[in-house]
Design a protein around this motif. Structure first.
Motif, PDB file in Angstrom:
ATOM      1  N   ARG A   3     -18.377  50.057 -13.861  1.00  0.00           N
ATOM      2  CA  ARG A   3     -17.362  49.805 -14.934  1.00  0.00           C
ATOM      3  C   ARG A   3     -16.706  48.381 -14.564  1.00  0.00           C
ATOM      4  NH1 ARG A   3     -16.457  55.539 -15.041  1.00  0.00           N
ATOM      5  NH2 ARG A   3     -15.302  55.519 -13.171  1.00  0.00           N
ATOM      6  N   LEU A   4     -16.653  48.282 -12.843  1.00  0.00           N
ATOM      7  CA  LEU A   4     -16.051  47.001 -12.552  1.00  0.00           C
ATOM      8  C   LEU A   4     -16.899  45.968 -12.863  1.00  0.00           C
ATOM      9  CD1 LEU A   4     -14.421  45.572 -10.177  1.00  0.00           C
ATOM     10  CD2 LEU A   4     -16.131  46.183  -8.610  1.00  0.00           C
ATOM     11  N   GLY A   5     -18.120  46.026 -12.833  1.00  0.00           N
ATOM     12  CA  GLY A   5     -19.070  44.933 -13.100  1.00  0.00           C
ATOM     13  C   GLY A   5     -18.844  44.453 -14.568  1.00  0.00           C
ATOM     14  N   ASP A  58     -22.856  32.161 -10.760  1.00  0.00           N
ATOM     15  CA  ASP A  58     -21.829  33.221 -10.796  1.00  0.00           C
ATOM     16  C   ASP A  58     -22.262  34.532 -10.936  1.00  0.00           C
ATOM     17  OD1 ASP A  58     -19.858  31.537 -10.275  1.00  0.00           O
ATOM     18  OD2 ASP A  58     -19.080  31.236 -12.100  1.00  0.00           O
ATOM     19  N   LEU A  59     -23.500  34.574 -11.541  1.00  0.00           N
ATOM     20  CA  LEU A  59     -24.062  35.853 -11.799  1.00  0.00           C
ATOM     21  C   LEU A  59     -24.916  36.470 -10.847  1.00  0.00           C
ATOM     22  CD1 LEU A  59     -25.189  35.706 -15.626  1.00  0.00           C
ATOM     23  CD2 LEU A  59     -23.150  36.453 -14.835  1.00  0.00           C
ATOM     24  N   TRP A  60     -25.542  35.434 -10.050  1.00  0.00           N
ATOM     25  CA  TRP A  60     -25.970  35.988  -8.671  1.00  0.00           C
ATOM     26  C   TRP A  60     -24.730  36.444  -7.738  1.00  0.00           C
ATOM     27  CZ3 TRP A  60     -30.588  35.587  -5.827  1.00  0.00           C
ATOM     28  CH2 TRP A  60     -30.439  35.730  -4.342  1.00  0.00           C
ATOM     29  N   SER A  61     -23.923  35.731  -7.600  1.00  0.00           N
ATOM     30  CA  SER A  61     -22.493  36.413  -6.767  1.00  0.00           C
ATOM     31  C   SER A  61     -22.152  37.472  -7.234  1.00  0.00           C
ATOM     32  CB  SER A  61     -21.468  35.463  -6.872  1.00  0.00           C
ATOM     33  OG  SER A  61     -21.821  34.008  -6.559  1.00  0.00           O
ATOM     34  N   LEU A  62     -22.024  37.919  -8.630  1.00  0.00           N
ATOM     35  CA  LEU A  62     -21.610  39.250  -8.968  1.00  0.00           C
ATOM     36  C   LEU A  62     -22.690  40.174  -8.535  1.00  0.00           C
ATOM     37  CD1 LEU A  62     -19.943  40.955 -10.939  1.00  0.00           C
ATOM     38  CD2 LEU A  62     -21.335  40.432 -12.863  1.00  0.00           C
ATOM     39  N   GLY A  63     -24.020  39.743  -8.758  1.00  0.00           N
ATOM     40  CA  GLY A  63     -25.162  40.773  -8.077  1.00  0.00           C
ATOM     41  C   GLY A  63     -24.884  41.109  -6.707  1.00  0.00           C
ATOM     42  N   ARG A  96     -31.282  44.081  -9.323  1.00  0.00           N
ATOM     43  CA  ARG A  96     -32.586  43.261  -9.145  1.00  0.00           C
ATOM     44  C   ARG A  96     -32.640  42.087 -10.065  1.00  0.00           C
ATOM     45  NH1 ARG A  96     -37.632  45.786  -7.640  1.00  0.00           N
ATOM     46  NH2 ARG A  96     -36.756  47.757  -8.409  1.00  0.00           N
ATOM     47  N   GLY A  97     -32.226  42.154 -11.339  1.00  0.00           N
ATOM     48  CA  GLY A  97     -32.309  41.263 -12.375  1.00  0.00           C
ATOM     49  C   GLY A  97     -31.192  40.089 -11.796  1.00  0.00           C
ATOM     50  N   LEU A  98     -30.016  40.378 -11.383  1.00  0.00           N
ATOM     51  CA  LEU A  98     -28.881  39.471 -10.883  1.00  0.00           C
ATOM     52  C   LEU A  98     -29.566  38.594  -9.723  1.00  0.00           C
ATOM     53  CD1 LEU A  98     -25.793  41.410 -11.698  1.00  0.00           C
ATOM     54  CD2 LEU A  98     -26.580  39.425 -13.072  1.00  0.00           C
ATOM     55  N   LEU A  99     -30.208  39.110  -8.857  1.00  0.00           N
ATOM     56  CA  LEU A  99     -30.584  38.574  -7.700  1.00  0.00           C
ATOM     57  C   LEU A  99     -32.033  37.992  -7.736  1.00  0.00           C
ATOM     58  CD1 LEU A  99     -29.337  40.991  -4.973  1.00  0.00           C
ATOM     59  CD2 LEU A  99     -28.239  38.923  -5.959  1.00  0.00           C
ATOM     60  N   GLU A 100     -32.457  37.399  -8.952  1.00  0.00           N
ATOM     61  CA  GLU A 100     -33.593  36.627  -9.358  1.00  0.00           C
ATOM     62  C   GLU A 100     -33.138  35.188  -8.642  1.00  0.00           C
ATOM     63  OE1 GLU A 100     -36.640  34.860  -9.751  1.00  0.00           O
ATOM     64  OE2 GLU A 100     -36.911  36.682 -10.422  1.00  0.00           O
ATOM     65  N   ARG A 101     -33.981  34.934  -7.822  1.00  0.00           N
ATOM     66  CA  ARG A 101     -33.630  33.605  -7.121  1.00  0.00           C
ATOM     67  C   ARG A 101     -33.886  32.359  -8.106  1.00  0.00           C
ATOM     68  NH1 ARG A 101     -35.704  35.928  -2.145  1.00  0.00           N
ATOM     69  NH2 ARG A 101     -34.316  35.777  -0.593  1.00  0.00           N
ATOM     70  N   ASP A 102     -34.763  32.597  -9.242  1.00  0.00           N
ATOM     71  CA  ASP A 102     -34.795  31.425 -10.123  1.00  0.00           C
ATOM     72  C   ASP A 102     -33.608  31.613 -11.087  1.00  0.00           C
ATOM     73  OD1 ASP A 102     -35.469  29.927 -12.144  1.00  0.00           O
ATOM     74  OD2 ASP A 102     -37.695  30.331 -12.209  1.00  0.00           O
ATOM     75  N   PRO A 110     -25.121  39.018 -21.282  1.00  0.00           N
ATOM     76  CA  PRO A 110     -25.051  40.197 -22.238  1.00  0.00           C
ATOM     77  C   PRO A 110     -26.163  41.228 -21.776  1.00  0.00           C
ATOM     78  CG  PRO A 110     -25.097  37.741 -23.293  1.00  0.00           C
ATOM     79  CD  PRO A 110     -25.363  37.839 -21.979  1.00  0.00           C
ATOM     80  N   GLU A 111     -27.123  40.922 -21.259  1.00  0.00           N
ATOM     81  CA  GLU A 111     -28.391  42.026 -20.946  1.00  0.00           C
ATOM     82  C   GLU A 111     -27.419  42.869 -19.664  1.00  0.00           C
ATOM     83  OE1 GLU A 111     -31.299  44.491 -20.617  1.00  0.00           O
ATOM     84  OE2 GLU A 111     -30.611  43.358 -22.405  1.00  0.00           O
ATOM     85  N   ALA A 112     -26.952  42.260 -18.909  1.00  0.00           N
ATOM     86  CA  ALA A 112     -26.312  42.966 -17.939  1.00  0.00           C
ATOM     87  C   ALA A 112     -25.313  43.909 -18.151  1.00  0.00           C
ATOM     88  CB  ALA A 112     -25.643  41.708 -16.839  1.00  0.00           C
ATOM     89  N   VAL A 113     -24.412  43.323 -19.221  1.00  0.00           N
ATOM     90  CA  VAL A 113     -23.525  44.244 -19.651  1.00  0.00           C
ATOM     91  C   VAL A 113     -24.161  45.316 -20.422  1.00  0.00           C
ATOM     92  CG1 VAL A 113     -21.689  44.400 -21.658  1.00  0.00           C
ATOM     93  CG2 VAL A 113     -21.725  42.307 -20.072  1.00  0.00           C
ATOM     94  N   ARG A 114     -25.098  45.432 -21.303  1.00  0.00           N
ATOM     95  CA  ARG A 114     -25.891  46.428 -21.559  1.00  0.00           C
ATOM     96  C   ARG A 114     -26.385  47.445 -20.623  1.00  0.00           C
ATOM     97  NH1 ARG A 114     -27.477  42.402 -25.414  1.00  0.00           N
ATOM     98  NH2 ARG A 114     -29.286  41.970 -24.333  1.00  0.00           N
ATOM     99  N   LEU A 115     -26.881  47.139 -19.692  1.00  0.00           N
ATOM    100  CA  LEU A 115     -27.343  47.812 -18.354  1.00  0.00           C
ATOM    101  C   LEU A 115     -26.123  48.591 -17.903  1.00  0.00           C
ATOM    102  CD1 LEU A 115     -30.190  45.591 -16.881  1.00  0.00           C
ATOM    103  CD2 LEU A 115     -30.441  47.598 -18.392  1.00  0.00           C
ATOM    104  N   LEU A 116     -25.022  47.721 -17.510  1.00  0.00           N
ATOM    105  CA  LEU A 116     -23.960  48.408 -16.875  1.00  0.00           C
ATOM    106  C   LEU A 116     -23.423  49.555 -17.795  1.00  0.00           C
ATOM    107  CD1 LEU A 116     -22.690  45.189 -15.091  1.00  0.00           C
ATOM    108  CD2 LEU A 116     -23.647  47.241 -14.097  1.00  0.00           C
ATOM    109  N   GLU A 117     -23.302  49.120 -19.112  1.00  0.00           N
ATOM    110  CA  GLU A 117     -22.532  50.132 -19.906  1.00  0.00           C
ATOM    111  C   GLU A 117     -23.330  51.467 -19.961  1.00  0.00           C
ATOM    112  OE1 GLU A 117     -22.711  48.028 -23.767  1.00  0.00           O
ATOM    113  OE2 GLU A 117     -20.400  47.234 -23.513  1.00  0.00           O
ATOM    114  N   ALA A 118     -24.438  51.503 -19.895  1.00  0.00           N
ATOM    115  CA  ALA A 118     -25.361  52.654 -19.857  1.00  0.00           C
ATOM    116  C   ALA A 118     -25.153  53.239 -18.415  1.00  0.00           C
ATOM    117  CB  ALA A 118     -26.979  52.366 -19.808  1.00  0.00           C
ATOM    118  N   CYS A 119     -24.993  52.621 -17.356  1.00  0.00           N
ATOM    119  CA  CYS A 119     -24.526  53.229 -15.907  1.00  0.00           C
ATOM    120  C   CYS A 119     -23.307  53.940 -16.049  1.00  0.00           C
ATOM    121  CB  CYS A 119     -24.825  52.185 -15.113  1.00  0.00           C
ATOM    122  SG  CYS A 119     -26.449  51.518 -14.632  1.00  0.00           S
TER     123      CYS A 119
END
Length: 537
Positions: free
Chosen positions: A115-117, A195-200, A244-250, A258-267
């Motif tokens: 929910r925080l994410g 910023d998304l890496w930092s969020l991960g 795992r997806g947010l900590l992709e180095r590339d 948007p994809e991160a939101v969908r995954l977090l909503e399921a969690c």
């Protein structure tokens, strides 16, 4: 300049009466204040004079941040100067930071963290739409409002417009190294993905209580961020795919908002979480150095998202030395040493069970991947690519056919060729020969499969041959890299040739298992290892 005493009654901007100090950071000091014009409490951040041009730059960019309107972004009311010092007047959020919450009450559950994410992704999305990068997403910059639990992203003091460099004219690095994306560590241009890496990292910290890149020195932190293997800990539970997806180095392969939101909503909805959202211990180490990997056969194998670059030893030593010297001087100096090309003479790391060297040198081809028809290792005959495939000659010392349009990446263990949509992966690992031969390697991998491939099932290991050489095939189904992709089916064959272990692996969504098998067969049929002196591989 305002004083810290309890009786301080300095008025700035003709309306803001400063009161007690609330906190102090690298860029400024925050005080409670009273807006005497509107009769409301506010927070005033006094930017440090010694920040020089950086403070004035932050003041200019605060005017841009003031245009961001989002319930999870702190509201910037005003920007004023007082006695030559810049001040930012902001919404006062009554309550401590996420860092305070973690220190006093311990880690959050995965569901709370999800929910925080979602809230923070909304805040970052609103900023990114305005072309503003936060650049310092960390627990200390997330306020939790008392009574409501509302999360508010604050301290845009070092925010920059998208496309701006992360290094000031004076060469000082700004931000918090443990939460800083690898591309920023390299001094490269950084976009919203940073910023998304930092969020991960923040999400991982929220559940485990500590940043996965925490080390005892700046040099150690930087090495962990840029080089060490990354494996989201088991305690993350259903959050593992998004972390795992947010900590992709590339950054181009990093999970998008948007994809991160969908995954977090399921969690957040409780999918994959039992009871109140708690997930069993233990908490695994998240980032493993090559040395730790070689000395810890029980350590999980690296995730697909881990993508540390191989660099010349001098580059690593020079980087750490530069950072340590900069720390003594009071700043973290960023260098561009990491931008040098990787050493083509460095191969992939050995398997977790191997006691051999972490890096195994193999002959290098010219360039990372060039099209060329390989020759059969025994007869020298050309192995042409099937229709729809192209033969690539890889810098790690092998050639094979991959589907046209597949893109080359790496992780700590493998060279990987990924489909345009990222869901099908062909991986190749080159390592020293190991005890027990190919069958022993695969049986050990299968035994540890639940750690390296969550949800492992329908798994089997069988002895076979490849080009007349003893080989072993490991076939299995697992939960896959992201919830959106769903379960994957994988084929993995390894064999030894000339004292070298070769491992070819393909993983794809279960609905594309037949396609994956075709790619697997094409890769094996066309695979040619590097030839050494005397014409022997």
């Amino acid at each position: 300049m305002a004083q810290d005493g309890p009786g301080n009654s300095t008025v700035i901007g003709g309306r803001y009466r400063l009161q007690e100090r609330l906190g102090r950071g690298g860029m400024g000091t925050v005080r409670r204040a009273s807006d005497e014009l509107l009769g409301r409490a506010v927070a005033v951040k006094e930017l440090h004079v010694d920040a020089g041009t950086r403070a004035m730059g932050a003041l200019r960019e605060a005017r841009v941040v003031a245009q961001i309107r989002h319930p999870h972004v702190v509201v910037v009311h005003d920007v004023v100067e007082h006695e030559g010092v810049a001040h930012i007047v902001m919404e006062l959020v009554e309550g401590g930071s996420l860092a305070d919450r973690l220190a006093t009450s311990g880690p959050l559950t995965p569901r709370e963290t999800a929910r925080l994410g979602i809230s923070l992704l909304g805040a970052l999305g609103a900023a990114h739409e305005r072309g503003v990068l936060h650049r310092d997403v960390k627990p200390a910059n997330v306020l939790i409002e008392a009574g409501t639990g509302r999360a508010v992203l604050t301290d845009f003091g070092i925010a920059r417009l998208a496309g701006a460099t992360t290094i000031s004219e004076a060469g000082a690095f700004v931000g918090s190294p443990e939460y800083t994306a690898p591309e920023r560590m390299k001094g490269a241009e950084a976009g919203p993905a940073a910023d998304l890496w930092s969020l991960g990292v923040l999400l991982c910290t929220a559940v485990t209580g500590e940043s996965p890149f925490h080390r005892d020195s700046i040099g150690g932190i930087l090495h962990a961020v840029v080089f060490d293997e990354i494996e989201p800990p088991a305690r993350l539970g259903p959050l593992r795919p998004v972390v795992r997806g947010l900590l992709e180095r590339d950054p181009e392969l990093r999970l998008g908002g948007p994809e991160a939101v969908r995954l977090l909503e399921a969690c957040a909805a409780g999918e994959g979480v039992d009871g109140d959202g708690e997930v069993p211990e233990p908490v695994a180490v998240v980032a493993y150095s090559p040395t730790e990997r070689a000395t810890r056969p029980d350590a999980p194998l690296p995730s697909e998202s881990a993508r540390p670059a191989r660099r010349r030893a001098a580059v690593r030593v020079g980087l750490v030395a530069a950072l340590l010297a900069a720390t003594v001087a009071g700043t973290v100096t960023a260098t561009r040493l990491l931008g040098e090309e990787r050493d083509p003479g460095k191969g992939a790391a050995g398997a977790a069970a191997s006691a051999g060297p972490s890096f195994f040198p193999v002959p290098a081809a010219s360039g990372n991947a060039q099209a060329s028809p390989p020759s059969h290792p025994a007869t020298g005959s050309v192995r042409p690519a099937p229709a729809g495939y192209q033969v690539v000659s890889d810098a790690q010392g092998f050639s094979l056919a991959v589907p046209t349009g597949y893109r080359r990446t790496t992780d700590e263990q493998r060279v990987i060729y990924r489909s345009p949509d990222g869901s099908v992966r062909i991986g190749i690992r080159v390592a020293p020969a190991q005890s027990g031969g190919p069958l022993g390697v695969m049986r050990r991998a299968d035994a540890n499969g639940a750690q390296t491939n969550p949800g492992l099932r329908d798994n089997k290991v069988v002895a076979t041959t490849h080009d007349g050489l003893p080989a072993a095939l490991w076939e299995f189904t697992w939960d896959g890299f992201t919830r959106a992709e769903g379960a994957h089916h994988a084929f993995d064959l390894c064999w030894e040739q000339g004292g070298v272990l070769y491992d070819v692996w393909v993983s794809a969504p279960v609905g594309r298992a037949a396609e994956a098998r075709g790619h697997f067969d094409a890769a094996l049929d066309s695979f040619v290892p590097a030839l050494r002196g005397g014409g022997q591989p």
